[in-house]
Motif scaffolding. Structure first.
Motif, mmCIF file in Angstrom:
data_model
loop_
_atom_site.group_PDB
_atom_site.id
_atom_site.type_symbol
_atom_site.label_atom_id
_atom_site.label_comp_id
_atom_site.label_asym_id
_atom_site.label_seq_id
_atom_site.Cartn_x
_atom_site.Cartn_y
_atom_site.Cartn_z
ATOM 1 N N SER A 59 -3.033 24.074 8.602
ATOM 2 C CA SER A 59 -2.072 24.089 9.702
ATOM 3 C C SER A 59 -2.766 24.051 11.061
ATOM 4 O O SER A 59 -3.582 24.918 11.378
ATOM 5 C CB SER A 59 -1.199 25.348 9.614
ATOM 6 O OG SER A 59 -0.357 25.452 10.731
ATOM 7 N N LYS A 60 -2.418 23.078 11.875
ATOM 8 C CA LYS A 60 -3.037 22.934 13.195
ATOM 9 C C LYS A 60 -2.738 24.128 14.091
ATOM 10 O O LYS A 60 -3.611 24.582 14.835
ATOM 11 C CB LYS A 60 -2.544 21.651 13.867
ATOM 12 C CG LYS A 60 -2.977 20.377 13.166
ATOM 13 C CD LYS A 60 -2.411 19.142 13.864
ATOM 14 C CE LYS A 60 -2.826 17.870 13.133
ATOM 15 N NZ LYS A 60 -2.243 16.657 13.764
ATOM 16 N N GLU A 61 -1.502 24.626 14.048
ATOM 17 C CA GLU A 61 -1.126 25.738 14.923
ATOM 18 C C GLU A 61 -1.825 27.027 14.512
ATOM 19 O O GLU A 61 -2.244 27.817 15.372
ATOM 20 C CB GLU A 61 0.403 25.918 14.910
ATOM 21 C CG GLU A 61 1.174 24.767 15.545
ATOM 22 C CD GLU A 61 0.776 24.552 16.992
ATOM 23 O OE1 GLU A 61 0.783 25.534 17.767
ATOM 24 O OE2 GLU A 61 0.443 23.401 17.349
ATOM 25 N N ILE A 62 -1.955 27.257 13.226
ATOM 26 C CA ILE A 62 -2.687 28.432 12.769
ATOM 27 C C ILE A 62 -4.147 28.319 13.187
ATOM 28 O O ILE A 62 -4.770 29.289 13.634
ATOM 29 C CB ILE A 62 -2.573 28.601 11.237
ATOM 30 C CG1 ILE A 62 -1.163 29.066 10.874
ATOM 31 C CG2 ILE A 62 -3.606 29.613 10.722
ATOM 32 C CD1 ILE A 62 -0.936 29.288 9.394
ATOM 33 N N ALA A 63 -4.713 27.127 13.044
ATOM 34 C CA ALA A 63 -6.121 26.911 13.407
ATOM 35 C C ALA A 63 -6.370 27.202 14.875
ATOM 36 O O ALA A 63 -7.428 27.731 15.250
ATOM 37 C CB ALA A 63 -6.530 25.485 13.072
ATOM 38 N N LYS A 64 -5.421 26.872 15.735
ATOM 39 C CA LYS A 64 -5.564 27.137 17.173
ATOM 40 C C LYS A 64 -5.695 28.633 17.437
ATOM 41 O O LYS A 64 -6.460 29.058 18.306
ATOM 42 C CB LYS A 64 -4.366 26.571 17.941
ATOM 43 C CG LYS A 64 -4.351 25.059 18.067
ATOM 44 C CD LYS A 64 -3.123 24.596 18.841
ATOM 45 C CE LYS A 64 -3.064 23.076 18.930
ATOM 46 N NZ LYS A 64 -1.840 22.621 19.638
ATOM 47 N N VAL A 65 -4.916 29.413 16.702
ATOM 48 C CA VAL A 65 -4.974 30.867 16.860
ATOM 49 C C VAL A 65 -6.273 31.412 16.267
ATOM 50 O O VAL A 65 -6.921 32.290 16.841
ATOM 51 C CB VAL A 65 -3.763 31.542 16.177
ATOM 52 C CG1 VAL A 65 -3.867 33.060 16.275
ATOM 53 C CG2 VAL A 65 -2.462 31.053 16.797
ATOM 54 N N ALA A 66 -6.662 30.874 15.114
ATOM 55 C CA ALA A 66 -7.789 31.430 14.358
ATOM 56 C C ALA A 66 -9.151 31.126 14.961
ATOM 57 O O ALA A 66 -10.089 31.912 14.795
ATOM 58 C CB ALA A 66 -7.748 30.899 12.927
ATOM 59 N N LYS A 67 -9.286 30.029 15.660
ATOM 60 C CA LYS A 67 -10.596 29.606 16.143
ATOM 61 C C LYS A 67 -11.124 30.562 17.207
ATOM 62 O O LYS A 67 -10.472 30.805 18.214
ATOM 63 C CB LYS A 67 -10.531 28.194 16.712
ATOM 64 C CG LYS A 67 -11.898 27.635 17.076
ATOM 65 C CD LYS A 67 -11.812 26.186 17.495
ATOM 66 C CE LYS A 67 -13.199 25.622 17.797
ATOM 67 N NZ LYS A 67 -13.152 24.196 18.189
ATOM 68 N N PRO A 68 -12.318 31.113 17.013
ATOM 69 C CA PRO A 68 -12.890 32.023 18.021
ATOM 70 C C PRO A 68 -13.175 31.285 19.321
ATOM 71 O O PRO A 68 -13.644 30.137 19.311
ATOM 72 C CB PRO A 68 -14.199 32.497 17.370
ATOM 73 C CG PRO A 68 -14.043 32.204 15.914
ATOM 74 C CD PRO A 68 -13.190 30.989 15.831
ATOM 75 N N SER A 69 -12.893 31.938 20.434
ATOM 76 C CA SER A 69 -13.168 31.323 21.741
ATOM 77 C C SER A 69 -14.637 31.467 22.112
ATOM 78 O O SER A 69 -15.165 30.691 22.906
ATOM 79 C CB SER A 69 -12.286 31.963 22.814
ATOM 80 O OG SER A 69 -12.506 33.365 22.874
ATOM 81 N N GLN A 70 -15.290 32.450 21.543
ATOM 82 C CA GLN A 70 -16.716 32.646 21.796
ATOM 83 C C GLN A 70 -17.332 33.436 20.647
ATOM 84 O O GLN A 70 -16.627 34.086 19.874
ATOM 85 C CB GLN A 70 -16.925 33.399 23.117
ATOM 86 C CG GLN A 70 -16.266 34.757 23.174
ATOM 87 C CD GLN A 70 -16.430 35.404 24.536
ATOM 88 O OE1 GLN A 70 -17.075 34.862 25.420
ATOM 89 N NE2 GLN A 70 -15.865 36.580 24.694
ATOM 90 N N GLY A 71 -18.648 33.373 20.557
ATOM 91 C CA GLY A 71 -19.333 34.015 19.438
ATOM 92 C C GLY A 71 -19.124 33.237 18.151
ATOM 93 O O GLY A 71 -18.502 32.171 18.139
ATOM 94 N N PHE A 72 -19.665 33.729 17.066
ATOM 95 C CA PHE A 72 -19.498 33.126 15.747
ATOM 96 C C PHE A 72 -19.935 31.659 15.765
ATOM 97 O O PHE A 72 -19.242 30.770 15.259
ATOM 98 C CB PHE A 72 -18.057 33.248 15.267
ATOM 99 C CG PHE A 72 -17.541 34.660 15.275
ATOM 100 C CD1 PHE A 72 -17.839 35.541 14.236
ATOM 101 C CD2 PHE A 72 -16.779 35.131 16.339
ATOM 102 C CE1 PHE A 72 -17.373 36.846 14.244
ATOM 103 C CE2 PHE A 72 -16.311 36.439 16.360
ATOM 104 C CZ PHE A 72 -16.620 37.300 15.314
ATOM 105 N N GLU A 73 -21.109 31.411 16.343
ATOM 106 C CA GLU A 73 -21.580 30.041 16.524
ATOM 107 C C GLU A 73 -21.870 29.325 15.214
ATOM 108 O O GLU A 73 -21.917 28.084 15.183
ATOM 109 C CB GLU A 73 -22.840 30.018 17.399
ATOM 110 C CG GLU A 73 -22.598 30.257 18.879
ATOM 111 C CD GLU A 73 -22.395 31.731 19.228
ATOM 112 O OE1 GLU A 73 -22.615 32.577 18.332
ATOM 113 O OE2 GLU A 73 -22.037 32.027 20.380
ATOM 114 N N ASN A 74 -22.057 30.063 14.135
ATOM 115 C CA ASN A 74 -22.349 29.418 12.848
ATOM 116 C C ASN A 74 -21.090 29.002 12.100
ATOM 117 O O ASN A 74 -21.151 28.527 10.969
ATOM 118 C CB ASN A 74 -23.202 30.340 11.968
ATOM 119 C CG ASN A 74 -22.485 31.643 11.619
ATOM 120 O OD1 ASN A 74 -21.423 31.949 12.143
ATOM 121 N ND2 ASN A 74 -23.075 32.417 10.722
ATOM 122 N N LEU A 75 -19.924 29.162 12.725
ATOM 123 C CA LEU A 75 -18.640 28.896 12.084
ATOM 124 C C LEU A 75 -18.081 27.547 12.529
ATOM 125 O O LEU A 75 -17.926 27.296 13.727
ATOM 126 C CB LEU A 75 -17.662 30.024 12.423
ATOM 127 C CG LEU A 75 -16.301 30.093 11.736
ATOM 128 C CD1 LEU A 75 -15.764 31.523 11.821
ATOM 129 C CD2 LEU A 75 -15.290 29.149 12.368
#
Length: 259
Positions: free
Chosen positions: A140-156
């Motif tokens: 789901s694109k909308e769920i992905a927008k919420v889930a994606k970290p804005s910073q940190g977790f660079e290996n993700l």
């Protein structure tokens, strides 16, 4: 109604069959089981920022449009869903997030897959023990927008789209997979297909986790077939998930464990 109440009957069967650490005959399994609880205890004060993130999601009133390619949700099965409800009903709690961390840490953890990002809570936990790259898949694109970290977790790396298309193309770029969590679609066909695809990229030290193995008759059937796969040497049933290990010195076996 049957689909909603089925986990109650399957939990009763689990409760009647589960074993504690004192009933385990294998010294290696006994040690691993103890290590799991020690691991969780040792990380009591770690990753608390992820739990703060969870609380923020649980307090959110945001409504989002959900593209659902699987069996849906038993609690909130509408196209538009509250972020808070998705978080409450469709994410693993801290204990199971740490269980996945633990088993991931038993592998080289250089290439890690998470099939079913949801709100990104599990992704964040896995990211903390991933030594290389973590690939998490969300339909789901909308769920992905919420889930994606804005910073940190660079290996993700968050990969968005229908899993039947995004998983094969991603696996083609990978040499091997060390740890995989399959927690998407919750259908018999989908779960077995993802498992078999991931299995082609594994090695003897790889571990594959399957979420919601008692969610429905379909999922129990899929878990049964996964356990019987010749490459799976040891299977562990923690009710909310199953762990498939490809390397075990004893005879092929499976356990239902208290957790």
């Amino acid at each position: 109604m049957l689909n909603k109440t089925y986990p109650l009957f399957s939990y009763l069967a689990y409760w009647l069959n589960k074993e504690d650490k004192y009933s385990l005959q294998s010294p290696l399994l006994f040690s691993t089981y103890q290590d799991l609880f020690s691991y969780i205890k040792g990380r009591k004060s770690m990753d608390l920022d992820i739990e703060i993130y969870r609380k923020l999601l649980l307090s959110s009133d945001e409504l989002i449009e959900v593209d659902d390619y699987g069996a849906g949700s038993k609690s909130v099965n509408t196209a538009k869903r509250k972020v808070a409800d998705i978080t409450k009903f469709s994410t693993s709690n801290r204990k199971f997030a740490q269980l996945y961390q633990f088993f991931c840490s038993l592998t080289p953890a250089y290439t890690v897959l998470e099939l079913g990002t949801c709100m990104g809570i599990g992704s964040r936990y896995l990211s903390r023990v991933t030594q290389g790259n973590l690939y998490t898949f969300e339909g789901s694109k909308e769920i992905a927008k919420v889930a994606k970290p804005s910073q940190g977790f660079e290996n993700l790396s968050l990969i968005v789209g229908e899993l039947s298309k995004t998983l094969p193309s991603t696996l083609d770029t990978l040499q091997k997979v060390d740890f995989a969590l399959i927690d998407a679609t919750h259908t018999y066909e989908g779960t077995l297909s993802y498992f078999e695809q991931v299995l082609q990229k594994t090695h003897t030290k790889s571990i594959i986790a399957i979420g919601d193995i008692h969610w429905s008759r379909e999922m129990e059937r899929a878990w049964k077939e996964i356990r019987s796969n010749p490459l799976v040497k040891l299977s562990l049933d923690f009710y909310e998930c199953g762990i498939a290990l490809l390397d075990y010195p004893g005879e092929k076996t499976g356990y239902v464990l208290d957790f």
